[in-house]
Scaffold this active site. Structure first.
Site, PDB file in Angstrom:
ATOM      1  N   ASP A  60       0.829  -1.208   0.000  1.00  0.00           N
ATOM      2  CA  ASP A  60       0.000   0.000   0.000  1.00  0.00           C
ATOM      3  C   ASP A  60       0.868   1.265   0.000  1.00  0.00           C
ATOM      4  O   ASP A  60       1.969   1.266   0.536  1.00  0.00           O
ATOM      5  CB  ASP A  60      -0.916  -0.026   1.238  1.00  0.00           C
ATOM      6  CG  ASP A  60      -2.105   0.909   1.074  1.00  0.00           C
ATOM      7  OD1 ASP A  60      -2.346   1.394  -0.048  1.00  0.00           O
ATOM      8  OD2 ASP A  60      -2.784   1.168   2.083  1.00  0.00           O
ATOM      9  N   ASN A  81     -10.526  -3.544  -6.369  1.00  0.00           N
ATOM     10  CA  ASN A  81      -9.765  -2.520  -7.106  1.00  0.00           C
ATOM     11  C   ASN A  81     -10.368  -2.161  -8.469  1.00  0.00           C
ATOM     12  O   ASN A  81     -10.003  -1.144  -9.064  1.00  0.00           O
ATOM     13  CB  ASN A  81      -8.298  -2.948  -7.289  1.00  0.00           C
ATOM     14  CG  ASN A  81      -7.459  -2.807  -6.028  1.00  0.00           C
ATOM     15  OD1 ASN A  81      -6.488  -3.533  -5.819  1.00  0.00           O
ATOM     16  ND2 ASN A  81      -7.836  -1.868  -5.162  1.00  0.00           N
ATOM     17  N   TRP A  82     -11.345  -2.974  -8.954  1.00  0.00           N
ATOM     18  CA  TRP A  82     -12.008  -2.614 -10.222  1.00  0.00           C
ATOM     19  C   TRP A  82     -12.749  -1.295 -10.093  1.00  0.00           C
ATOM     20  O   TRP A  82     -13.096  -0.681 -11.099  1.00  0.00           O
ATOM     21  CB  TRP A  82     -12.998  -3.715 -10.638  1.00  0.00           C
ATOM     22  CG  TRP A  82     -12.351  -5.027 -10.933  1.00  0.00           C
ATOM     23  CD1 TRP A  82     -12.356  -6.132 -10.135  1.00  0.00           C
ATOM     24  CD2 TRP A  82     -11.600  -5.401 -12.100  1.00  0.00           C
ATOM     25  NE1 TRP A  82     -11.653  -7.161 -10.734  1.00  0.00           N
ATOM     26  CE2 TRP A  82     -11.183  -6.741 -11.940  1.00  0.00           C
ATOM     27  CE3 TRP A  82     -11.233  -4.725 -13.278  1.00  0.00           C
ATOM     28  CZ2 TRP A  82     -10.422  -7.420 -12.899  1.00  0.00           C
ATOM     29  CZ3 TRP A  82     -10.484  -5.404 -14.235  1.00  0.00           C
ATOM     30  CH2 TRP A  82     -10.088  -6.727 -14.031  1.00  0.00           C
ATOM     31  N   ARG A 104      -5.255  -2.452   8.504  1.00  0.00           N
ATOM     32  CA  ARG A 104      -6.363  -3.358   8.177  1.00  0.00           C
ATOM     33  C   ARG A 104      -5.901  -4.434   7.201  1.00  0.00           C
ATOM     34  O   ARG A 104      -4.818  -4.346   6.632  1.00  0.00           O
ATOM     35  CB  ARG A 104      -7.584  -2.594   7.653  1.00  0.00           C
ATOM     36  CG  ARG A 104      -7.305  -1.696   6.488  1.00  0.00           C
ATOM     37  CD  ARG A 104      -8.591  -1.069   5.935  1.00  0.00           C
ATOM     38  NE  ARG A 104      -8.240  -0.034   4.979  1.00  0.00           N
ATOM     39  CZ  ARG A 104      -8.200   1.271   5.262  1.00  0.00           C
ATOM     40  NH1 ARG A 104      -8.543   1.719   6.448  1.00  0.00           N
ATOM     41  NH2 ARG A 104      -7.843   2.139   4.333  1.00  0.00           N
ATOM     42  N   SER A 162      -8.016  -5.736   4.593  1.00  0.00           N
ATOM     43  CA  SER A 162      -8.560  -5.495   3.252  1.00  0.00           C
ATOM     44  C   SER A 162      -8.847  -6.774   2.445  1.00  0.00           C
ATOM     45  O   SER A 162      -8.498  -6.854   1.261  1.00  0.00           O
ATOM     46  CB  SER A 162      -7.625  -4.578   2.455  1.00  0.00           C
ATOM     47  OG  SER A 162      -7.455  -3.363   3.118  1.00  0.00           O
TER      48      SER A 162
END
Ligand code: FPP
Length: 240
Positions: A20, A68-69, A193, A195
């Site tokens: 990230d 992520n789309w 987190r 995710s």
């Protein structure tokens, strides 16, 4: 440097990475988010070598999640292009003993990308060193639902009895079949987190969060995470 004497001093067998902070890395430099992903791909190449030289056997990287789309078309297509561009030589298939595997649904990926994934798997399938797993269009819940569907199919066709559906059997239907559970999960970029990454496989993982952005993540940062892992005592529910 790795502190061999720390804690149990057992190296983690399997490390999972949530890479990230690429967007923030780019913004800090006045660059588009996509430039951050390009730099992130360079970091990935570097970290694979560092892991290999440290003797880590399995590493899984969250490259693209099922969520992520929702990002802009431009960002999604840059990421997909980046995957395509990197797969041919992410590993030097002639000289490096690294095996490449992929997890995540392939249905939504382009034919080109799917073909490159198959090629990379094929070219490295006999490699016996570190296994690198790239998670592309991966979601932990999706992984579990696919495994549940597989179990239901086998039960309905009569080849699996509900009583025989043990944790081990169910685990063999997950996309990480044959890969040991995650020992250490590292997330860069400051968020605390998971995710939806490998939610079954991290049941007993040690979690490590760092503010360092993925693009800046160095061998020193990796060693700090592994040293921290080795200093913790893992009890798996046991009180001792
Ligand atoms: C999260 O950072 C990062 C991603 C969604 C993409 C990760 C992909 C790579 C590092 C490239 C991998 C390359 C190959 C070849 C597999 P973010 O965009 O959410 O960053 P932000 O939180 O700063 O906005």
């Amino acid at each position: 440097m790795l502190k061999k004497e720390a804690g149990s001093a057992e190296l983690p067998q399997h490390i999972a990475f949530i890479m990230d902070g690429n967007g923030r890395w780019a913004r800090k430099r006045g660059l588009p988010r996509t430039a951050g992903h390009r730099e992130g791909a360079r970091t990935l190449r570097r970290i694979i070598r560092d892991l290999d030289s440290m003797g880590i056997k399995f590493a899984t990287f969250y490259a693209f999640s099922t969520e992520n789309w929702k990002r802009s078309d431009e960002e999604v297509s840059t990421l997909m292009r980046l995957f395509e561009e990197n797969l041919d030589d992410l590993v030097n298939y002639e000289n490096e003993n690294i095996r490449l595997r992929f997890i995540g649904g392939r249905e939504r990926l382009s034919d080109t990308l799917r073909k490159k994934m198959l090629d990379a798997e094929e070219k490295s399938k006999s490699h016996t060193g570190m296994t690198v797993i790239l998670a592309i269009n991966y979601g932990g819940r999706d992984d579990i639902v696919r495994a549940a569907k597989r179990s239901a199919e086998l039960i309905s066709e009569g080849s699996l009895r509900p009583d025989d559906l043990t944790e081990e059997r169910f685990e063999s239907f997950l996309q990480t079949d044959g890969v040991p559970p995650v020992d250490l999960m590292v997330r860069t970029g400051g968020e605390i987190r998971i995710s939806n990454f490998l939610i079954w496989q991290i049941s007993y993982a040690e979690l490590y969060f760092t503010d360092t952005l993925w693009c800046d993540f160095s061998k020193k940062d990796l060693e700090a995470a592994v040293n921290e892992f080795m200093s913790r005592s893992r009890r798996y529910g046991d009180a001792r």
